[in-house]
Enzyme design. Sequence first.
Site, short mmCIF file in Angstrom:
data_model
loop_
_atom_site.label_atom_id
_atom_site.label_comp_id
_atom_site.label_asym_id
_atom_site.label_seq_id
_atom_site.Cartn_x
_atom_site.Cartn_y
_atom_site.Cartn_z
N ASP A 141 -51.24 64.14 -64.19
CA ASP A 141 -50.16 65.12 -64.11
C ASP A 141 -50.23 66.17 -65.22
O ASP A 141 -50.98 66.03 -66.18
CB ASP A 141 -48.79 64.41 -64.13
CG ASP A 141 -48.74 63.23 -65.11
OD1 ASP A 141 -49.57 63.20 -66.04
OD2 ASP A 141 -47.88 62.36 -64.96
N ASN A 174 -37.87 54.31 -65.95
CA ASN A 174 -37.24 54.27 -64.63
C ASN A 174 -38.22 53.82 -63.54
O ASN A 174 -37.92 53.92 -62.36
CB ASN A 174 -36.66 55.65 -64.28
CG ASN A 174 -37.72 56.73 -64.23
OD1 ASN A 174 -38.91 56.45 -64.38
ND2 ASN A 174 -37.31 57.97 -64.02
N HIS A 223 -41.22 55.14 -62.99
CA HIS A 223 -42.11 56.17 -62.43
C HIS A 223 -43.58 55.88 -62.77
O HIS A 223 -43.89 55.25 -63.78
CB HIS A 223 -41.70 57.59 -62.85
CG HIS A 223 -41.97 57.98 -64.26
ND1 HIS A 223 -41.21 58.90 -64.95
CD2 HIS A 223 -42.94 57.61 -65.14
CE1 HIS A 223 -41.68 59.07 -66.16
NE2 HIS A 223 -42.74 58.30 -66.31
N GLU A 258 -41.00 60.20 -59.58
CA GLU A 258 -39.71 59.69 -60.03
C GLU A 258 -39.07 58.83 -58.94
O GLU A 258 -39.49 58.89 -57.77
CB GLU A 258 -38.80 60.88 -60.38
CG GLU A 258 -39.37 61.81 -61.44
CD GLU A 258 -39.29 61.23 -62.85
OE1 GLU A 258 -39.24 59.99 -63.01
OE2 GLU A 258 -39.27 62.03 -63.81
#
Length: 240
Positions: free
Chosen positions: A67, A136, A138, A143
């Site tokens: 990313d 979280n 990810h 996400e």
Amino acid sequence: MQLIINENHQQSSEQAAKSFAKFIRQNPKAVLGFATGSTPLLLYAKLIEYYQRKELSFQSITAFNLDEYVGIAADNSHSYAYFMQKNLFSNIDILAQNCHIPNGMSTDLELECERYEHLILANKGIDIQLLGIGRNGHIGFNEPASSFEENTHIVNLSPSTLEANSKYFNNQNMPKKAITMGIASILRAKKIILLAEGDDKAKAIKASLTGEITPTMPASILQSHPNVDVYLDQAAASLL
Ligand code: F6R
């Protein structure tokens, strides 16, 4: 899925580095997927050490990063391109033309996503994909609630990720968008190595490895991949 729980993250990083090194020695033209963040730093340091001791060459490998932030140029110290140069690429003999990272400065971001996905496919896919995990759950910047079907795409970063990563931006001007390989892109890797360190990852690890496979916990999809090694330190494994 193979689960390896170590006393500490140093041990996990060394074992994961050994696994990468063995694969590269057997497959000098390996296509490797890399991640940024704090998790892979010790692993990258170990790979650099192998190179410096002349035990490993990266001259024929190809690298794809997961990313990149949107709107941050490669020479900006906050970019993931910069991170990879500093923490790995400039310290090994990988060829510049074989280091691929999405271009967050592209004037046509949709086209950039397509270009990146095609480039991975043109290189016959990723042999080993390295992953960290967000608090979280990810993976990459996929996400919670991301579709499992997505290829490389543009994402709005979640409040939890903005909070976790704002420390790198001195709490100001953190980009709100990124380009990320999608879950479908990640799952096409032939092998996946997931590393996690620290008790702030324990909940996401428990939910991802032992819970229901659900888009609300993106890393849970890894349960469906046939070849995943997970390296945890005691803290990240503490809720298992
Ligand atoms: C980084 C990436 C992210 C990180 C994750 C964990 O390229 O894709 O998914 O792996 O946010 O970050 P750290 O390692 O900083 O805890």
